[in-house]
Design a protein around this motif. Structure first.
Motif, PDB file in Angstrom:
ATOM      1  N   ASN A   1      61.388 -23.158  61.508  1.00 30.70           N
ATOM      2  CA  ASN A   1      62.059 -24.272  60.850  1.00 30.70           C
ATOM      3  C   ASN A   1      63.392 -23.763  60.322  1.00 30.70           C
ATOM      4  N   PRO A   2      64.456 -24.532  60.499  1.00 31.01           N
ATOM      5  CA  PRO A   2      65.790 -24.039  60.106  1.00 31.01           C
ATOM      6  C   PRO A   2      65.955 -23.797  58.607  1.00 31.01           C
ATOM      7  N   HIS A   3      65.067 -24.341  57.795  1.00 36.72           N
ATOM      8  CA  HIS A   3      65.224 -24.192  56.347  1.00 36.72           C
ATOM      9  C   HIS A   3      64.643 -22.880  55.811  1.00 36.72           C
ATOM     10  N   ILE A   4      63.918 -22.150  56.637  1.00 38.82           N
ATOM     11  CA  ILE A   4      63.384 -20.872  56.177  1.00 38.82           C
ATOM     12  C   ILE A   4      63.780 -19.773  57.149  1.00 38.82           C
ATOM     13  N   THR A   5      63.863 -18.541  56.621  1.00 43.26           N
ATOM     14  CA  THR A   5      64.370 -17.437  57.435  1.00 43.26           C
ATOM     15  C   THR A   5      63.254 -16.622  58.065  1.00 43.26           C
ATOM     16  N   LYS A   6      62.011 -16.853  57.629  1.00 46.12           N
ATOM     17  CA  LYS A   6      60.919 -16.074  58.181  1.00 46.12           C
ATOM     18  C   LYS A   6      59.609 -16.832  58.000  1.00 46.12           C
ATOM     19  N   ALA A   7      58.560 -16.311  58.602  1.00 46.26           N
ATOM     20  CA  ALA A   7      57.231 -16.896  58.412  1.00 46.26           C
ATOM     21  C   ALA A   7      56.639 -16.393  57.112  1.00 46.26           C
ATOM     22  N   TYR A   8      55.855 -17.251  56.458  1.00 45.95           N
ATOM     23  CA  TYR A   8      55.204 -16.846  55.216  1.00 45.95           C
ATOM     24  C   TYR A   8      53.694 -17.028  55.345  1.00 45.95           C
ATOM     25  N   ALA A   9      52.962 -16.079  54.782  1.00 49.39           N
ATOM     26  CA  ALA A   9      51.507 -16.187  54.779  1.00 49.39           C
ATOM     27  C   ALA A   9      51.102 -17.398  53.931  1.00 49.39           C
ATOM     28  N   PRO A  10      50.011 -18.070  54.306  1.00 49.57           N
ATOM     29  CA  PRO A  10      49.571 -19.242  53.538  1.00 49.57           C
ATOM     30  C   PRO A  10      49.404 -18.944  52.053  1.00 49.57           C
ATOM     31  N   SER A  11      48.875 -17.766  51.734  1.00 51.54           N
ATOM     32  CA  SER A  11      48.686 -17.449  50.318  1.00 51.54           C
ATOM     33  C   SER A  11      50.006 -17.261  49.587  1.00 51.54           C
ATOM     34  N   VAL A  12      51.039 -16.840  50.323  1.00 49.75           N
ATOM     35  CA  VAL A  12      52.357 -16.714  49.698  1.00 49.75           C
ATOM     36  C   VAL A  12      52.864 -18.104  49.317  1.00 49.75           C
ATOM     37  N   ALA A  13      52.707 -19.059  50.228  1.00 49.65           N
ATOM     38  CA  ALA A  13      53.132 -20.430  49.930  1.00 49.65           C
ATOM     39  C   ALA A  13      52.296 -21.015  48.792  1.00 49.65           C
TER      40      ALA A  13
END
Length: 493
Positions: A306-318
């Motif tokens: 997604n253009p609004h984020i620079t990397k993937a995040y783990a579900p627990s991080v979100a």
RNA sequence: GGUGUCGUGGCCGAGUGGCUAGGCUCAGCUCUGCAAAAGCUGCUACAGCGGUUCGAAUCCGCUCGACACCUCCA
């Protein structure tokens, strides 16, 4: 003795606008209803945040030993595009556009909804009823309200008579609106000619000939009004009067206002003691909206696509990111915010992961029971998860100090620390212990261990060119070496 | 326009009538062969204007602004 006897929860009641002491109707039991999603498209991230708040609340009640019946519905019919009771059924429209059965739409997005929530480590609700599974109950409520003289039929549709209801009760009690203002501020909309007054809302809508989703009723072949399902299902599973009703702030008016009116009309009593509303999620300071592109799907957080984020995040991080804000505050979803939370989250996990390595001493340099009390105090104060997390970081600091030898802890305190931190981090906040090294397989870690060993040998031989090469090349591949007093560990990012 | 929720330091985000939030970032130090990690220390805040008060960022009023609902996208 149950924990709930030791902990008094103060929660903010939207109905009164004040924090109130939570007193369940039946001691030891909590009945909680939360408005679920309309399953006509992928679940909105803002919706996820709302449900996450109530997941955390559900978890805390359970932790305290309450027997909780948590009902969260699936809206699979009756939610029109326009809340003013005109327009097309959202699910029927999607079915028409995709040329599939409405129930296929429902199935597809119900599955998607459950997948996303499972990924975020949600507990399933006690009951997850559907609107279409409770048509009969809804019809019975309509009959009841008509008998009371507070609803009327026009051309096969049935509407709730808001003005008449307002003569003896208070329509607007929740959203703090008065009917006079509503009258002055209501726009004239097409297709409302059946209503006596624009403020009236549909209990039953006659289906147009082409409308696929339809059920027989005393008034017409049609479908129930959107607000009715929650009254039907909450009454059926939690009774005419229950403890907590939750939902997003956007549902306060008209949805929850109408629920109160319907239930009062039906049962002559207020349906709910405590109304709780989770605040909105915005992104980059603006409302999330598909139409402007200021939008992200939950899955895209995990993939980074997604253009609004620079990397993937783990579900627990979100999840951690969202719980760092109080549920009644507007939360701004930003990449920088996620990056900061990610660092903090892994620092928390790293500390938890060294708990078992800590050596107890004869004294403690930290007041564990006071700290534990602060954690509970934070949750008891309107489920203040950010305050809980702040307290958890106090423990992180302490844990690291013990490891470094600059602080000590007794065996008993260490046990309390472990139990408490596990209860709050995993049981109550619902985080999952994913360490940065978790992505590594046994083969990978075996290989890295070998490199660590070679580097140690190089360092022992003062061959720093070689040791730095190993360290830097691994770092370039996303594997970071952490030198500690008792050897080197590694983590991946 | 009405209603609701808000407006905190470089960023994110708690809280309280007088006393440390916390995370991230930044600077210095310790540790290290050098780093990283970890620890220690430091930095700075309460939108604006009035009022109440011995004292307000915290209470009250007004102004400005944000977000949401009332009007499709939760």
């Amino acid at each position: 003795m149950q924990l709930y006897n030791q902990h008094t929860i103060n929660l903010y009641n939207s109905l009164t606008g004040e924090k109130e002491t939570f007193k369940p109707i039946h001691e030891g039991y909590v009945g909680m209803y939360v408005c679920g999603p309309t399953v006509y498209s992928n679940v909105h991230l803002g919706n996820v945040r709302t449900f996450m708040s109530f997941d955390m609340i559900f978890r805390y009640f359970k932790h305290l030993g309450y027997k909780v019946r948590y009902v969260r519905n699936i809206t699979d019919a009756g939610h029109l595009e326009n809340d003013a009771d005109v327009g097309e059924d959202r699910i029927a429209k999607k079915a028409r556009l995709e040329e599939i059965e409405p129930m296929e739409v429902v199935q597809r997005y119900t599955v998607d909804f459950h997948n996303i929530l499972n990924t975020f480590n949600f507990l399933p609700p006690s009951i997850e009823p559907t609107a279409t599974g409770h048509i009969i109950e809804q019809i019975e409520i309509i009959k009841n309200i008509i008998e009371k003289g507070l609803a009327y039929e026009v051309n096969g549709s049935v509407y709730f008579d808001v003005l008449k209801y307002n003569k003896t009760k208070q329509y607007g009690i929740l959203s703090k609106r008065n009917v006079e203002d509503l009258i002055h501020n209501t726009r004239e909309l097409d297709g409302q000619s059946d209503k006596k007054n624009p403020q009236d809302f549909a209990l039953w809508k006659k289906a147009e000939p082409q409308h696929i989703m339809r059920w027989p009723s005393p008034w017409s072949d049609g479908f129930p009004g959107w607000h009715l399902e929650c009254t039907a299902m909450s009454t059926k599973y939690l009774g005419e009067h229950f403890d907590i009703h939750g939902g997003g702030m956007d549902l306060k008016f008209p949805h929850h206002e109408c629920e109160i009116a319907q239930a009062e009309a039906c049962n002559n009593q207020a349906p709910v003691n405590y109304w709780m509303h989770a605040n909105m999620l915005i992104m980059n300071g603006k409302k999330m909206a598909k139409s402007t592109g200021n939008f992200i799907l939950p899955n895209e957080i995990f993939s980074g696509d997604n253009p609004h984020i620079t990397k993937a995040y783990a579900p627990s991080v979100a999840r951690f990111f969202m719980l760092q804000a109080h549920y009644r505050s507007v939360l701004d979803f930003t990449n920088n915010g996620l990056l900061a939370s990610e660092k903090g989250f892994y620092r928390l996990m790293d500390a938890i992961n060294i708990l078992d390595e800590l050596k107890p001493s004869t004294t403690s340099t930290f007041d564990i029971s006071d700290w534990k009390q602060k954690c509970y105090d934070a949750m008891n104060d309107d489920f203040n998860s950010p305050m809980v997390i702040a307290n958890l970081f106090e423990a992180v600091k302490y844990i690291n100090q013990i490891k470094d030898g600059s602080a000590t802890i007794t065996k008993e305190d260490l046990a309390t620390l472990k139990n408490t931190i596990n209860a709050f981090v995993f049981d109550i906040l619902g985080l999952v212990n994913v360490t940065k090294a978790d992505t590594g397989t046994d083969k990978l870690s075996g290989a890295v261990e070998l490199l660590i060993q070679l580097r140690q040998e190089a360092r022992a031989n003062k061959d720093f060119a070689m040791s730095d090469k190993i360290r830097d090349e691994l770092a370039a591949k996303g594997i970071q070496l952490n030198d500690g007093k008792e050897g080197t560990t590694f983590s991946t990012n």
